[in-house]
Motif scaffolding. Structure first.
Motif, short mmCIF file in Angstrom:
data_model
loop_
_atom_site.label_atom_id
_atom_site.label_comp_id
_atom_site.label_asym_id
_atom_site.label_seq_id
_atom_site.Cartn_x
_atom_site.Cartn_y
_atom_site.Cartn_z
N VAL A 50 -59.55 55.37 -21.13
CA VAL A 50 -60.68 55.98 -21.83
C VAL A 50 -60.37 56.14 -23.32
O VAL A 50 -61.20 55.85 -24.18
CB VAL A 50 -61.03 57.36 -21.21
CG1 VAL A 50 -62.00 58.13 -22.11
CG2 VAL A 50 -61.63 57.18 -19.83
N ALA A 51 -59.16 56.57 -23.63
CA ALA A 51 -58.76 56.77 -25.03
C ALA A 51 -58.83 55.47 -25.82
O ALA A 51 -59.40 55.42 -26.92
CB ALA A 51 -57.35 57.35 -25.09
N THR A 52 -58.26 54.40 -25.26
CA THR A 52 -58.27 53.13 -25.98
C THR A 52 -59.68 52.54 -26.03
O THR A 52 -60.05 51.88 -27.00
CB THR A 52 -57.30 52.11 -25.33
OG1 THR A 52 -57.60 51.97 -23.93
CG2 THR A 52 -55.86 52.59 -25.47
N ASN A 53 -60.48 52.81 -25.00
CA ASN A 53 -61.86 52.35 -24.98
C ASN A 53 -62.67 53.01 -26.09
O ASN A 53 -63.43 52.35 -26.81
CB ASN A 53 -62.49 52.64 -23.61
CG ASN A 53 -63.94 52.17 -23.52
OD1 ASN A 53 -64.84 52.79 -24.06
ND2 ASN A 53 -64.15 51.07 -22.82
N LEU A 54 -62.51 54.33 -26.24
CA LEU A 54 -63.25 55.05 -27.28
C LEU A 54 -62.83 54.58 -28.68
O LEU A 54 -63.66 54.46 -29.58
CB LEU A 54 -63.03 56.55 -27.15
CG LEU A 54 -63.67 57.23 -25.93
CD1 LEU A 54 -63.29 58.70 -25.88
CD2 LEU A 54 -65.18 57.07 -25.96
N ALA A 55 -61.55 54.33 -28.83
CA ALA A 55 -61.06 53.88 -30.14
C ALA A 55 -61.57 52.48 -30.47
O ALA A 55 -61.92 52.19 -31.62
CB ALA A 55 -59.54 53.90 -30.16
N GLU A 56 -61.63 51.61 -29.45
CA GLU A 56 -62.00 50.22 -29.70
C GLU A 56 -63.51 50.02 -29.70
O GLU A 56 -64.08 49.47 -30.65
CB GLU A 56 -61.36 49.32 -28.64
CG GLU A 56 -61.61 47.83 -28.87
CD GLU A 56 -60.89 46.95 -27.86
OE1 GLU A 56 -61.05 45.72 -27.93
OE2 GLU A 56 -60.18 47.51 -27.00
N GLU A 57 -64.19 50.48 -28.64
CA GLU A 57 -65.61 50.19 -28.49
C GLU A 57 -66.51 51.18 -29.23
O GLU A 57 -67.57 50.79 -29.72
CB GLU A 57 -65.97 50.15 -26.99
CG GLU A 57 -65.26 49.02 -26.25
CD GLU A 57 -65.77 48.88 -24.82
OE1 GLU A 57 -66.81 49.48 -24.50
OE2 GLU A 57 -65.11 48.16 -24.04
N ALA A 58 -66.09 52.45 -29.29
CA ALA A 58 -66.91 53.44 -30.00
C ALA A 58 -66.54 53.51 -31.48
O ALA A 58 -67.21 54.17 -32.26
CB ALA A 58 -66.75 54.81 -29.35
N GLY A 59 -65.46 52.83 -31.85
CA GLY A 59 -65.06 52.79 -33.25
C GLY A 59 -64.55 54.11 -33.79
O GLY A 59 -64.61 54.38 -34.99
N ILE A 60 -64.01 54.96 -32.91
CA ILE A 60 -63.48 56.26 -33.34
C ILE A 60 -62.02 56.09 -33.74
O ILE A 60 -61.26 55.39 -33.06
CB ILE A 60 -63.61 57.29 -32.21
CG1 ILE A 60 -65.06 57.39 -31.74
CG2 ILE A 60 -63.13 58.66 -32.66
CD1 ILE A 60 -65.24 58.25 -30.51
N ASP A 61 -61.63 56.76 -34.82
CA ASP A 61 -60.24 56.71 -35.26
C ASP A 61 -59.32 57.16 -34.13
O ASP A 61 -59.62 58.10 -33.39
CB ASP A 61 -60.08 57.64 -36.48
CG ASP A 61 -58.68 57.57 -37.05
OD1 ASP A 61 -58.40 56.65 -37.84
OD2 ASP A 61 -57.85 58.44 -36.69
N GLN A 62 -58.18 56.48 -33.98
CA GLN A 62 -57.27 56.77 -32.86
C GLN A 62 -56.79 58.21 -32.87
O GLN A 62 -56.69 58.85 -31.82
CB GLN A 62 -56.07 55.82 -32.92
CG GLN A 62 -56.42 54.37 -32.59
CD GLN A 62 -55.23 53.44 -32.77
OE1 GLN A 62 -54.48 53.55 -33.74
NE2 GLN A 62 -55.04 52.53 -31.83
N GLU A 63 -56.50 58.76 -34.06
CA GLU A 63 -56.07 60.16 -34.14
C GLU A 63 -57.18 61.09 -33.70
O GLU A 63 -56.94 62.11 -33.04
CB GLU A 63 -55.60 60.51 -35.56
CG GLU A 63 -54.17 60.12 -35.89
CD GLU A 63 -54.02 58.61 -36.05
OE1 GLU A 63 -55.00 57.96 -36.49
OE2 GLU A 63 -52.93 58.09 -35.75
N LYS A 64 -58.43 60.74 -34.06
CA LYS A 64 -59.57 61.57 -33.67
C LYS A 64 -59.74 61.58 -32.15
O LYS A 64 -60.08 62.60 -31.55
CB LYS A 64 -60.85 61.03 -34.32
CG LYS A 64 -61.14 61.59 -35.70
CD LYS A 64 -61.65 63.03 -35.62
CE LYS A 64 -62.10 63.53 -36.98
NZ LYS A 64 -62.56 64.95 -36.90
#
Length: 300
Positions: free
Chosen positions: A177-191
């Motif tokens: 889920v974390a990597t999905n949100l960072a990649e597909e939702a374009g959210i900063d990894q730290e966020k």
């Protein structure tokens, strides 16, 4: 006599120079009898040359100072019901620490771990029930970094101990889920890591009894962090934490370690903000410098 004194002085300085290094070397070779040797877990898909490269990166070349294992696709099946055809490249060294030390994760060559960050690993490992350890991750080639999690699980499923199967599975889902949100939702990894940590803290504080209460916690944290998700992404996040609620994972037990993750994330965010501000003023300075040069050019 003077020559003898001079020679003794020289040897004294040489001894002072060598002693600290010798002591440091001895310190590095000491085995912690309370927690055992560090465990090195190498990806099955690595060649022998690549395994040697990882051993060098993780300072684990002495077979007498480390216990070595290989993580396989079958381990992925056994621990989290994963795909038996998976390729296992990313590797890790795990050093157990005393109670109160906390969980510290360090990706040794972050340029080769393309999707998972230190804080993502730390969050997932806390969910799986891993505390008080130093975890170092490395890969000799570019990989997403997901298989290192299974390798870490393996290190904690030897010597007669075992992690909870359900917690390992939901922790692996959390990493996805974390990597999905960072990649597909374009959210900063730290966020992303900050969001996951804050939701865990609120679940610990509020002890939600229903999925609807979990959903409200997720919504509140998204709002506080100014993160916008699609309904599908929000549902994915809610389902993840509802599974954790059903497993009765007590994040209050690791509150200090969650605070450590959040502190690390905040430091990174502050650093980025500082760099952005500095970069902005550099651009302003450059603009006016170029403008002045252009004006001077008109009069020359």
């Amino acid at each position: 006599m003077k020559k003898l004194i001079s020679l003794l002085v020289v040897w004294l300085f040489v001894g002072l120079a060598i002693a600290p290094n010798a002591l440091a070397s001895q310190g590095n070779d000491v085995i912690d009898e309370r927690n055992g040797k560090p465990k090195l877990v190498l990806g099955e898909a690595l060649s022998e040359a690549q395994k040697d490269e990882v051993r060098d990166m993780l300072d684990a070349t002495d077979p007498n100072q480390v216990e070595e294992y290989t993580v396989t696709a079958q381990d992925l099946v056994n621990y989290i019901g994963g795909d038996p055809n998976s390729s296992m490249y990313s590797s890790a060294k795990i050093t157990r620490k005393n109670e109160g030390h906390g969980l510290v994760v360090n990706i040794v060559n972050a340029e080769n771990i393309t999707e998972v960050t230190n804080d993502m690993y730390a969050n997932a490992l806390l969910t799986a029930g891993i505390e008080n350890a130093e975890v170092e991750v490395a890969s000799p080639l570019k990989v997403t970094g997901h298989s290192a999690l299974t390798g870490i699980y393996k290190a904690f499923n030897v010597d007669g101990e075992s992690l909870d199967q359900d917690r390992m599975e939901v922790a692996n889902e959390e990493l996805d889920v974390a990597t999905n949100l960072a990649e597909e939702a374009g959210i900063d990894q730290e966020k992303v890591s900050q969001l996951l940590s804050e939701i865990k803290k609120e679940i610990s504080n509020q002890n939600p009894a229903t999925k609807e209460e979990v959903e409200q916690i997720v919504s509140d944290q998204l709002s506080q962090l100014n993160i916008e998700l699609t309904p599908e992404q929000k549902e994915m996040l809610t389902n993840l934490f509802d599974k954790m609620r059903n497993l009765n994972i007590d994040f209050g037990q690791v509150a200090d370690q969650l605070d450590g993750i959040l502190s690390d994330i905040q430091g990174k965010l502050d650093e980025v903000t500082s760099e952005d501000v500095q970069g902005f003023w550099e651009k302003v300075k450059s603009f006016f410098t170029n403008l002045m040069d252009s004006i001077r050019g008109l009069f020359n």
